[in-house]
Write a protein that holds these residues in place. Structure first.
Motif, PDB file in Angstrom:
ATOM      1  N   THR A 257       3.218  -8.927   3.835  1.00 31.20           N
ATOM      2  CA  THR A 257       4.620  -8.500   3.886  1.00 31.20           C
ATOM      3  C   THR A 257       4.911  -7.939   5.272  1.00 31.20           C
ATOM      4  O   THR A 257       3.989  -7.563   6.016  1.00 31.20           O
ATOM      5  CB  THR A 257       4.921  -7.397   2.853  1.00 31.20           C
ATOM      6  OG1 THR A 257       4.174  -6.216   3.209  1.00 31.20           O
ATOM      7  CG2 THR A 257       4.563  -7.832   1.433  1.00 31.20           C
TER       8      THR A 257
ATOM      9  N   GLN B   8       6.248  -5.105   5.755  1.00 31.82           N
ATOM     10  CA  GLN B   8       5.828  -3.703   5.689  1.00 31.82           C
ATOM     11  C   GLN B   8       4.342  -3.585   6.007  1.00 31.82           C
ATOM     12  O   GLN B   8       3.920  -2.679   6.727  1.00 31.82           O
ATOM     13  CB  GLN B   8       6.143  -3.097   4.320  1.00 31.82           C
ATOM     14  CG  GLN B   8       5.890  -1.606   4.257  1.00 31.82           C
ATOM     15  CD  GLN B   8       6.714  -0.803   5.244  1.00 31.82           C
ATOM     16  OE1 GLN B   8       7.889  -1.075   5.449  1.00 31.82           O
ATOM     17  NE2 GLN B   8       6.097   0.183   5.884  1.00 31.82           N
TER      18      GLN B   8
ATOM     19  N   ALA C 183       3.979  -3.885   9.687  1.00 31.39           N
ATOM     20  CA  ALA C 183       4.396  -2.640  10.336  1.00 31.39           C
ATOM     21  C   ALA C 183       3.307  -1.575  10.237  1.00 31.39           C
ATOM     22  O   ALA C 183       3.048  -0.843  11.203  1.00 31.39           O
ATOM     23  CB  ALA C 183       5.703  -2.145   9.725  1.00 31.39           C
TER      24      ALA C 183
ATOM     25  N   ASP D  74      14.449  -7.459  10.010  1.00 28.74           N
ATOM     26  CA  ASP D  74      13.673  -6.973   8.862  1.00 28.74           C
ATOM     27  C   ASP D  74      12.396  -6.274   9.323  1.00 28.74           C
ATOM     28  O   ASP D  74      11.997  -5.253   8.763  1.00 28.74           O
ATOM     29  CB  ASP D  74      13.323  -8.120   7.919  1.00 28.74           C
ATOM     30  CG  ASP D  74      14.554  -8.778   7.313  1.00 28.74           C
ATOM     31  OD1 ASP D  74      15.576  -8.075   7.107  1.00 28.74           O
ATOM     32  OD2 ASP D  74      14.495  -9.993   7.056  1.00 28.74           O
TER      33      ASP D  74
ATOM     34  N   ARG E 156      13.379  -2.857  10.607  1.00 28.72           N
ATOM     35  CA  ARG E 156      13.554  -1.914   9.494  1.00 28.72           C
ATOM     36  C   ARG E 156      12.196  -1.451   8.952  1.00 28.72           C
ATOM     37  O   ARG E 156      12.012  -0.278   8.632  1.00 28.72           O
ATOM     38  CB  ARG E 156      14.406  -2.536   8.394  1.00 28.72           C
ATOM     39  CG  ARG E 156      15.891  -2.552   8.717  1.00 28.72           C
ATOM     40  CD  ARG E 156      16.734  -2.995   7.528  1.00 28.72           C
ATOM     41  NE  ARG E 156      16.710  -4.436   7.334  1.00 28.72           N
ATOM     42  CZ  ARG E 156      17.424  -5.306   8.029  1.00 28.72           C
ATOM     43  NH1 ARG E 156      18.226  -4.883   8.979  1.00 28.72           N
ATOM     44  NH2 ARG E 156      17.339  -6.603   7.781  1.00 28.72           N
ATOM     45  N   ALA E 157      11.239  -2.372   8.860  1.00 31.92           N
ATOM     46  CA  ALA E 157       9.908  -2.008   8.363  1.00 31.92           C
ATOM     47  C   ALA E 157       9.214  -1.043   9.326  1.00 31.92           C
ATOM     48  O   ALA E 157       8.559  -0.089   8.891  1.00 31.92           O
ATOM     49  CB  ALA E 157       9.062  -3.262   8.146  1.00 31.92           C
TER      50      ALA E 157
ATOM     51  N   ALA F 131      10.784   2.316   8.855  1.00 31.33           N
ATOM     52  CA  ALA F 131      10.337   2.900   7.590  1.00 31.33           C
ATOM     53  C   ALA F 131       8.893   3.390   7.670  1.00 31.33           C
ATOM     54  O   ALA F 131       8.505   4.298   6.931  1.00 31.33           O
ATOM     55  CB  ALA F 131      10.485   1.873   6.459  1.00 31.33           C
ATOM     56  N   THR F 132       8.111   2.809   8.567  1.00 33.09           N
ATOM     57  CA  THR F 132       6.717   3.206   8.736  1.00 33.09           C
ATOM     58  C   THR F 132       6.596   4.504   9.528  1.00 33.09           C
ATOM     59  O   THR F 132       5.558   5.147   9.513  1.00 33.09           O
ATOM     60  CB  THR F 132       5.937   2.067   9.442  1.00 33.09           C
ATOM     61  OG1 THR F 132       6.051   0.908   8.628  1.00 33.09           O
ATOM     62  CG2 THR F 132       4.473   2.389   9.609  1.00 33.09           C
TER      63      THR F 132
END
Length: 114
Positions: free
Chosen positions: A39, A41, A44, A82, A85-86, A89-90
């Protein structure tokens, strides 16, 4: 990604190798194979681990997707937002993300022209 024992011809490198590259001012591009990062995420998180090891000033995106021998974690660079954003968020801040998605490469390229 970092590996304690990278195989011959592998795109993975050891933490020690990564530190040598960072000491020269270089940038390590994190390649997006889906078998390593299922993914965005996960990618990241892998980039965060690399940044913890060598500093965010030496982390970038491995952009040569056409060399992948299997699926990529993203289908095209239209998914770059995307990944941004990941990364946010990390725990990366906006300035750090800017470095990762292109700023570090621009700095390293400018240094080669100096």
């Amino acid at each position: 990604s970092l590996s304690a024992n990278p195989r011959p011809r592998s795109r993975q490198i050891s933490a020690e190798h990564a530190k040598v590259i960072a000491r020269t001012g270089g940038v390590i591009g994190v390649w997006p194979p889906g078998f390593v990062y299922p993914t965005l995420q996960a990618m990241a998180v892998g980039m965060a681990r690399l940044a913890e090891t060598i500093g965010v000033d030496h982390v970038g995106i491995g952009s040569d997707q056409r060399g992948l021998t299997g699926p990529s974690v993203f289908d095209s660079y239209t998914q770059l937002p995307d990944l941004v954003r990941a990364l946010l968020a990390t725990g990366f801040n906006a300035a750090e993300v800017g470095k990762i998605v292109g700023g570090n490469y621009l700095r390293a390229f400018a240094q080669t022209l100096a």
